[in-house]
Design an enzyme around this catalytic site. Structure first.
Site, short mmCIF file in Angstrom:
data_model
loop_
_atom_site.label_atom_id
_atom_site.label_comp_id
_atom_site.label_asym_id
_atom_site.label_seq_id
_atom_site.Cartn_x
_atom_site.Cartn_y
_atom_site.Cartn_z
N ASP A 72 0.85 -1.19 0.00
CA ASP A 72 0.00 0.00 0.00
C ASP A 72 0.88 1.24 0.00
OD1 ASP A 72 0.87 0.09 2.64
OD2 ASP A 72 -0.94 -0.91 3.37
N ASP A 74 1.64 5.11 1.29
CA ASP A 74 1.38 6.20 2.23
C ASP A 74 2.11 7.43 1.74
OD1 ASP A 74 -0.11 4.83 4.34
OD2 ASP A 74 1.74 3.70 4.65
N ASP A 151 8.18 4.81 13.93
CA ASP A 151 8.64 3.73 14.80
C ASP A 151 10.08 3.29 14.57
OD1 ASP A 151 7.82 2.64 12.40
OD2 ASP A 151 6.44 1.18 13.26
#
Ligand code: ATP
Ligand code: MG
Length: 427
Positions: A72, A74, A151
């Site tokens: 996907d 982003d 992260d």
């Protein structure tokens, strides 16, 4: 525009202009443009035409550098959600904790997020609870702040696919080359803020075959108990992502190494400690899930929970009776209590609970093959899953292989042969 908002906008613009972008030397990497969906490039161009910054970010950049085609896309930008909404007709704004824009295309969605900062202070837009966990983070920031609040370093690269610029604030590019997963910042603080980062580390390490950097790994050992502070609904999603990432077998090993399996599935752990066959059923289920995912076959969370909770069910059902109840009733009541216990940690939606119960109760019926019932069982909506689980149980040595073979033959046979098989069985 309210004066505060206006000032913030000016500050942000100024900050953006002042930031010196750490651009990676173009000769050091090669990103194949063919791996980037045209919609993503068009979106970046549209932002640029309106004088906004916009980059591919996160998993998509990481995967492009690793020559994996991203699952996907982003995008991160300095445009606010309201501006994005005005700019794109195919835009939906979503999210409560943080407003995100979804750009809807025919067969895909591109997620666009405004640069965010992880402010050092507590305030209306940024809040941690008593455990140091972030419960609200609604502060817009610049690209650099956005990079540091992510992260892992490998998830913190920004790629402007129009100009072929790769931006690296956190050393993610070097870590990708070293195949190293490194948490950004102080591990104890970052895991406390969001304990899900610990199981994300396990997923990325298994999936990408990256080793976990020493401090990143030690931090997980120290903070693993915090995982139960995560909401049960979010834990369900994350656990499914773990076991459905195509390397469930490896994930299981890592979950045990860090001691997560017994935290997430305490009742299962207790039983498999003493019953190796039950653990084998789990391992074979993970192996079969991995194979199905590689072959693009469908997988369901229900099947996973069947395998994980099966050892507990066996141990409950095999407990000596204190009162006279039928085996069916005993199975039913055990199933109910086992699921009730499990959802205290990981929520399971009603729809999956129904399937889990059906696959469980079908096991007994598939083994017994009473009267003409096998004929109708073939049409049961959960027959296929129940049969697949029966095969795994046979393969693991829990039941006789000939029961599984009987069902394999029975479902492929024509009607007269099926009737013969039933006669033979009941002789
Ligand atoms: P995947 O291949 O599983 O989609 P991903 O890295 O894209 O991997 P997402 O969950 O799609 O993971 O998140 C997109 C990006 O958002 C991440 O790459 C990371 O930069 C950031 N992110 C996601 N979850 C967190 C988190 N819990 N804490 C900080 N940053 C996060
Ligand atoms: Mg992603």
């Amino acid at each position: 525009m309210p004066i505060k908002k206006f000032i913030r906008k000016i500050i942000n613009k100024k900050q953006a202009m002042q930031i010196k972008l750490p651009i990676v030397n173009k000769q050091d990497y090669q990103i194949l443009v063919d791996n980037i969906p045209q919609n993503a490039i068009n979106t970046l161009e549209k932002f640029h035409r309106s004088k906004y910054q916009a980059y591919l970010v996160g998993g998509s950049v990481r995967d492009l550098l690793l020559r994996i085609s991203p699952k996907d896309i982003d995008i991160a930008t300095d445009a606010t959600p309201e501006k994005i909404y005005k700019l794109f007709r195919n835009c939906r704004l979503i999210g409560k904790r943080f407003r995100l824009a979804h750009l809807l295309f025919n067969r895909s969605i591109i997620e666009v997020a405004t640069f965010r900062s992880e402010g050092q202070y507590q305030g209306k837009h940024h809040k941690k609870n008593n455990h140091g966990m972030i419960v609200r983070d609604n502060i817009y920031g610049n690209i650099e702040e956005d990079a540091w609040r992510r992260d892992f370093s490998i998830n913190s690269l920004y790629y402007d696919a129009v100009r072929n610029n790769l931006i690296d604030f956190t050393g993610g590019f070097a870590d990708i080359q070293k195949k190293l997963l490194r948490i950004i910042g102080v591990p104890d603080i970052r895991y406390r803020e969001d304990p899900v980062r610990m199981i994300r580390a396990i997923r990325f390490s298994a999936k990408l075959e990256f080793s976990i950097e020493k401090m990143t790994s030690q931090g997980i050992h120290h903070n693993k108990h915090l995982i139960t502070h995560v909401s049960t609904v979010r834990l369900f999603d994350e656990v499914i992502k773990l076991f459905h990432c195509g390397c469930a077998e490896k994930i299981y090993v890592l979950l045990n190494t860090y001691g997560f399996f017994k935290i997430l599935f305490p009742s299962t752990q207790q039983v498999i400690n003493h019953h190796p066959i039950q653990e084998r059923i789990l391992l074979y289920t993970f192996r079969s899930t991995d194979k199905r995912i590689k072959a693009n076959k469908p997988v369901t969370p229900a099947f996973l929970f069947v395998a994980i909770l099966w050892p507990v069910l066996q141990s409950e059902v095999n407990k000596p009776d204190t009162e006279q109840i039928s085996i069916t009733k005993k199975i039913d009541s055990s199933i109910r209590s086992i699921i009730a216990k499990q959802i205290e940690t990981i929520s399971i939606s009603k729809r999956f609970i129904r399937s889990i119960k059906e696959i469980f109760t079908l096991q007994n019926r598939l083994e017994r093959r009473r009267g003409k019932s096998p004929l109708s069982l073939l049409h049961h909506p959960r027959f296929r899953a129940a049969y697949d689980f029966l095969l795994i149980r046979a393969e693991s040595g829990e039941i006789e292989q000939n029961i599984a073979d009987w069902w394999t033959k029975f479902q492929e046979a024509d009607e007269p042969t099926q009737l013969e098989m039933l006669d033979e069985l009941h002789k």
